[in-house]
Design a protein around this motif. Structure first.
Motif, PDB file in Angstrom:
ATOM      1  N   SER A   1       0.842  -1.205   0.000  1.00  0.00           N
ATOM      2  CA  SER A   1       0.000   0.000   0.000  1.00  0.00           C
ATOM      3  C   SER A   1       0.869   1.244   0.000  1.00  0.00           C
ATOM      4  O   SER A   1       1.942   1.268   0.625  1.00  0.00           O
TER       5      SER A   1
ATOM      6  N   GLU B   1      -7.852  -1.117   0.193  1.00  0.00           N
ATOM      7  CA  GLU B   1      -6.494  -1.625   0.416  1.00  0.00           C
ATOM      8  C   GLU B   1      -5.417  -0.725  -0.164  1.00  0.00           C
ATOM      9  O   GLU B   1      -4.233  -0.991   0.007  1.00  0.00           O
TER      10      GLU B   1
ATOM     11  N   ASP C   1      -2.060   3.011   3.014  1.00  0.00           N
ATOM     12  CA  ASP C   1      -1.770   2.865   4.435  1.00  0.00           C
ATOM     13  C   ASP C   1      -1.972   4.285   5.002  1.00  0.00           C
ATOM     14  O   ASP C   1      -1.228   5.195   4.652  1.00  0.00           O
TER      15      ASP C   1
ATOM     16  N   THR D   1      -2.484   7.503   7.592  1.00  0.00           N
ATOM     17  CA  THR D   1      -2.170   8.142   8.876  1.00  0.00           C
ATOM     18  C   THR D   1      -2.905   9.468   8.923  1.00  0.00           C
ATOM     19  O   THR D   1      -2.933  10.189   7.923  1.00  0.00           O
TER      20      THR D   1
ATOM     21  N   TYR E   1     -11.356   4.274  13.665  1.00  0.00           N
ATOM     22  CA  TYR E   1      -9.989   4.391  13.157  1.00  0.00           C
ATOM     23  C   TYR E   1      -9.292   3.040  13.248  1.00  0.00           C
ATOM     24  O   TYR E   1      -8.610   2.605  12.323  1.00  0.00           O
ATOM     25  N   LYS E   2      -9.516   2.362  14.396  1.00  0.00           N
ATOM     26  CA  LYS E   2      -8.885   1.047  14.588  1.00  0.00           C
ATOM     27  C   LYS E   2      -9.391   0.066  13.544  1.00  0.00           C
ATOM     28  O   LYS E   2      -8.613  -0.648  12.907  1.00  0.00           O
ATOM     29  N   GLU E   3     -10.725   0.033  13.405  1.00  0.00           N
ATOM     30  CA  GLU E   3     -11.325  -0.928  12.464  1.00  0.00           C
ATOM     31  C   GLU E   3     -10.800  -0.741  11.048  1.00  0.00           C
ATOM     32  O   GLU E   3     -10.714  -1.673  10.271  1.00  0.00           O
ATOM     33  N   ASN E   4     -10.447   0.485  10.730  1.00  0.00           N
ATOM     34  CA  ASN E   4      -9.983   0.756   9.359  1.00  0.00           C
ATOM     35  C   ASN E   4      -8.464   0.880   9.263  1.00  0.00           C
ATOM     36  O   ASN E   4      -7.933   1.381   8.277  1.00  0.00           O
ATOM     37  N   ASN E   5      -7.783   0.400  10.313  1.00  0.00           N
ATOM     38  CA  ASN E   5      -6.311   0.401  10.351  1.00  0.00           C
ATOM     39  C   ASN E   5      -5.710   1.774  10.086  1.00  0.00           C
ATOM     40  O   ASN E   5      -4.697   1.886   9.386  1.00  0.00           O
ATOM     41  N   ILE E   6      -6.353   2.788  10.617  1.00  0.00           N
ATOM     42  CA  ILE E   6      -5.827   4.147  10.431  1.00  0.00           C
ATOM     43  C   ILE E   6      -4.986   4.511  11.645  1.00  0.00           C
ATOM     44  O   ILE E   6      -5.422   4.325  12.787  1.00  0.00           O
ATOM     45  N   LYS E   7      -3.764   5.000  11.399  1.00  0.00           N
ATOM     46  CA  LYS E   7      -2.943   5.480  12.532  1.00  0.00           C
ATOM     47  C   LYS E   7      -3.380   6.923  12.812  1.00  0.00           C
ATOM     48  O   LYS E   7      -3.339   7.767  11.915  1.00  0.00           O
TER      49      LYS E   7
END
Ligand SMILES: Cc1cc2nc3c(=O)[nH]c(=O)nc-3n(C[C@H](O)[C@H](O)[C@H](O)COP(=O)(O)OP(=O)(O)OC[C@H]3O[C@@H](n4cnc5c(N)ncnc54)[C@H](O)[C@@H]3O)c2cc1C
Ligand code: SF4
Length: 812
Positions: free
Chosen positions: A4, A29, A32, A34, A70-76
């Protein structure tokens, strides 16, 4: 699987996060992600800060995406981190707490900052803007310790802040440099109507005032103006505009103008760096409302996902004021510019105003006040550039939505693109509502509101939400959510009155508490209505709440458009005497009354009177008030009847005077006008009055529910009687039945149209019932007093009319 790319969003606000939401839907996908946000909160709905302040929502309700999202979508997520540098060469972001993150693409979505006037004293404690949760909390805290607030700026944000502060129990003065409010969204007529409504809610205005400095030692204590006057305030809220937040972009070498300059794909001049939201400047325009920002976000998400898009073309915007009880809508180009034609319709009695602006056969702008139900349709017509040639008047007068386009309302909704915004306040698109209905099982407007927040703020999009419900839910539509008399309650007029009676509720506050009003302060629709119902039910015990009445009723005079008042003494049946005429003439001369006019109701109107002269004029006139304002008996118009006219069959003047003397000062759900004609030639136009009496050979016809206003309605014949006493009996019974059963603000004509003539005839046909009604109206009438007699004799009441030292005349 491909690695990504690294995407960094700077600004955890409405536009940036909406872009990410889109992106996650179409290319989950690909990046990545942030996010840096300088506020310590998850993404929240900034628009609803006004509702938080006004008690319509709490902080938790305005969160759009909670921490889990945010967690569910893997966002920092880095909240409380302000990005201080974008190294465009090394492709690296740095936050003020030293966090560094590399990127392949960056979205700058830093929004705007409130513009703080650089006034002497602007750095004092108690001087704030209105932009974020911090500001909201500061206002809530201030309201616990201080009493007076001043809001600088009579625009959308300033008025919403002021409404919130009123709700928090503060005294609020709104200072505006222009002669009228919301001049960027409204024309003068609509603005003056708005001002009147807000004044009725308790807001005070200082117009055409330029602030020179902020008074106070460590903490603000008020403002001084360039004309030497002052106003006190322990809290000063500046709501004079916003400035796109471009400092980071500028410092990082990205091209900026008023905003960060972007092309149709939201690209800045530096490859890989994008800007979206209020900080972005597209084709020379920066926007300050979410709908265009969400459109930008949708384009940017597609571009980042490599999905084909035509690009962002700019937006037409519409605005609504989120102040409970006040409905204002404005869209497009509403001013009378060269090459445009405007059509206007104003009904001061109903408190409604409509203006549409047409250019080259198309609707290009609209302003609505009081009734904004056409707003969404107008907005769609402006956006879609539909020709309205030949239908302009139908449009203005609120003809059915089918006339808005070639197609029916449903077809038009069907034809709308999925990403078209339905609820501008909460950025809810047609697609999101469709999804709530089809996949989440929402079958009522209330369920859609809970699920998507559509129609949760100003409610202006409700008709469209209902349309979509019809379109997608079909037979599955659930029970409609019950509509109350206003947005503060779901109870109808009849339910409220019956609960008031059943529980003997005796004050507006008690009614609101016990019947669980959503808005504990009520609004300008329900407060005067409750005040009327209580007065009608308990004429002996109930003490009228002056603050629940409109300005005209509080000052017992009609306020005119230049801020002066009118004086209308009662002239029973339109019959006067040389002595009274002389007195009126002398008073008019002495007080230099600019205009003396005969009214349509056969009396004299002294116009252009200064507020402070009102008690003196009434004192010298020593005549009863004509109640030419307010919801009371106005006039009884008469012809000369048999006394002078050769056609006359009865004494019309005598009958009229008797009626007027009996019913003067009578309060009613709406104003009431009577007339008496001496024969069926009907010179007194009795057939367009609330009660019209027409003399016939050997008796009288009693007509009811006529109206000569916007929509003319001829009366219905109630009955024929023989004697003057019977006229009095039937008229009294009818008026009391109307008082007890109509909805507040409902003229007799509308009431009879709504319920029909038959139930009224039935209620009055039995003499015993009639006499019971007569007894009740007589009880009420026996308790009324002349307002001006009271004011003239009471120094405290007179003080309300005195001009304050240094005060400017009210600007209306
Ligand atoms: C009280 C109020 C009522 C409103 N009512 C309406 C309305 O009725 N209808 C309507 O359409 N619009 C309304 N608006 C305007 C609407 O809220 C804005 O248009 C919208 O929020 C703008 O979105 P944005 O993402 O561009 O900016 P924002 O939502 O302001 O988000 C920007 C975010 O970026 C953060 N940030 C800034 N700089 C940095 C940095 N260097 N590093 C990290 N983070 C940073 C900010 O702290 C902020 O959280 C209202 C605004 C307010 C304040
Ligand atoms: S209504 Fe009849 S009585 Fe009255 S003025 Fe006209 S003609 Fe004469």
């Amino acid at each position: 699987m491909a690695v990504s790319k690294k995407l960094v969003l700077i600004g955890n606000g409405m536009a940036g996060v909406r872009t990410i939401e889109h992106l996650l839907k179409i290319a989950p996908e690909r990046y990545d992600i942030t996010i840096f946000g300088s506020e310590p909160h998850p993404n929240y709905n900034r628009i609803m800060l006004s509702s938080v302040l006004a008690g319509g929502a709490d902080m938790n309700e305005i969160v759009i995406n909670d921490w889990e999202w945010y967690k569910e979508n893997n966002i920092k997520l880095h909240t409380g981190h302000k990005v201080t540098n974008i190294d465009t060469k090394r492709k690296k972001i740095t936050s003020h707490l030293g966090i560094e993150v590399e990127y392949d693409a960056v979205i700058i979505a830093t929004g705007s900052n409130p513009f703080m006037l650089p006034l002497p004293g602007a750095d004092k404690e108690g001087v704030i803007g209105f932009r974020d949760i911090n500001d909201c909390e500061a206002m809530i805290d201030a309201s616990k310790n201080y009493r007076k607030a001043v809001v600088i700026g009579g625009g959308l944000l300033g008025l919403e802040a002021a409404r919130g502060l009123l709700h928090l129990g503060m005294e609020v003065n709104v200072v505006h440099i222009h002669p009228y409010l919301m001049e960027r969204q409204l024309d003068e007529a609509a603005s003056k109507m708005l001002q009147r409504e807000l004044e009725a809610q308790g807001m005070q205005f200082l117009l055409k005032k330029s602030t020179a400095s902020i008074k106070g030692k460590r903490r603000a204590s008020g403002l001084t103006f360039t004309d030497g006057t002052e106003v006190d305030g322990d809290l000063v809220v500046m709501a004079v505009g916003i400035r796109p937040n471009i400092e980071l972009a500028r410092a990082s070498g990205i091209e900026v103008n008023r905003g960060i300059v972007v092309n149709d794909f939201m690209q800045t001049n530096i490859p890989g760096i994008y800007a979206v939201g209020e900080c972005a400047e597209h084709r020379g325009i920066t926007y300050g409302l979410v709908a265009p920002l969400y459109e930008q976000g949708a384009v940017l998400a597609k571009h980042l996902a490599n999905v084909e898009t035509t690009g962002y073309m700019g937006s037409v915007t519409s605005t609504k004021l989120k102040v409970s009880g006040v409905d204002v809508f404005s869209a497009g180009r509403f001013s009378d510019a060269p090459g445009t034609r405007a059509l206007k319709f104003q009904d001061d009695l109903a408190g409604t105003y409509k203006k549409i602006v047409i250019q080259d056969g198309m609707l290009v702008g609209a302003v609505l006040f009081g009734d904004i139900s056409d707003g969404a349709e107008f907005f769609a017509s402006i956006k879609n550039e539909v020709s309205i040639t030949g239908r302009e008047k139908e449009l203005l007068l609120g003809i059915s939505s089918d006339l808005m386009g070639q197609s029916s309302g449903n077809n038009r909704l069907e034809a709308m693109a999925d990403d078209e915004i339905i609820c501008g306040c909460n950025g809810v698109s047609k697609g999101m509502i469709a999804e709530a209905i089809t996949t989440k099982g929402c079958t009522t407007v209330g369920a859609i509101k809970s699920c998507t927040k559509a129609s949760a703020s100003c409610g202006g999009c409700k008709a469209l939400v209902e349309g979509l419900l019809n379109l997608y839910a079909g037979d599955a539509i659930g029970e409609p959510v019950k509509e109350g008399i206003c947005g503060c309650t779901t109870l109808s007029r009849d339910e409220i009155v019956s609960e008031m009676t059943r529980m003997r509720l005796m004050s507006t506050k008690e009614v609101m508490n016990v019947l669980e009003w959503h808005n504990p302060e009520g609004c300008t629709k329900c407060r005067p209505a409750l005040n009327y119902y209580l007065g009608m039910l308990y004429p002996e015990e109930y003490v009228d709440e002056k603050e629940s009445r409109f300005t005209n009723e509080r000052y017992h005079a009609n306020i005119q458009k230049d801020g002066t008042y009118s004086v209308v003494p009662r002239i029973y049946g339109g019959v006067t005497s040389p002595a009274d005429l002389k007195k009126i003439a002398e008073v008019a001369e002495k007080f230099e009354v600019p205009l003396v006019k005969f009214t349509g109701g056969q009396r004299l109107d002294l116009l252009g009177v200064k507020k402070e002269d009102l008690p003196k004029i009434w004192e010298e006139l020593d005549m009863p008030s004509g109640h030419a304002y307010g919801k009371t008996l106005r006039t009884v118009k008469t012809c000369v009847g048999s006394t002078f006219c050769r056609f006359g069959t009865q004494d019309a003047m005598g009958m009229g005077i008797r009626l007027e003397k009996a019913f003067e000062r009578l309060t009613a759900p709406a104003k009431v006008k009577l007339a008496v004609s001496g024969c069926p030639r009907n010179c007194a136009e009795a057939t367009i009055k609330d009660v019209g009496i027409i003399a016939i050979d050997g008796g009288w016809e009693i007509h009811i529910a006529g109206n000569g206003g916007v929509k003319v309605r001829a009366t219905d014949l109630l009955c024929i009687v023989k004697t003057e006493d019977e006229v009095m009996e039937w008229s009294s019974a009818f008026l009391q039945y109307y008082r007890e059963n109509a909805t507040w603000n409902e003229r007799t004509a509308h009431w009879v149209e709504r319920i029909g003539l038959a139930p009224i005839k039935k209620a009055l046909e039995n003499r015993e019932d009639r006499l019971a009604l007569v007894e009740r109206i007589q009880k009420t009438l026996s308790l009324t007093t002349d307002p001006w007699k009271q004011i003239v004799e009471n120094d405290n009441l007179r003080k309300n009319f005195e001009q304050l030292p240094g005060a400017q005349p009210v600007q209306m």
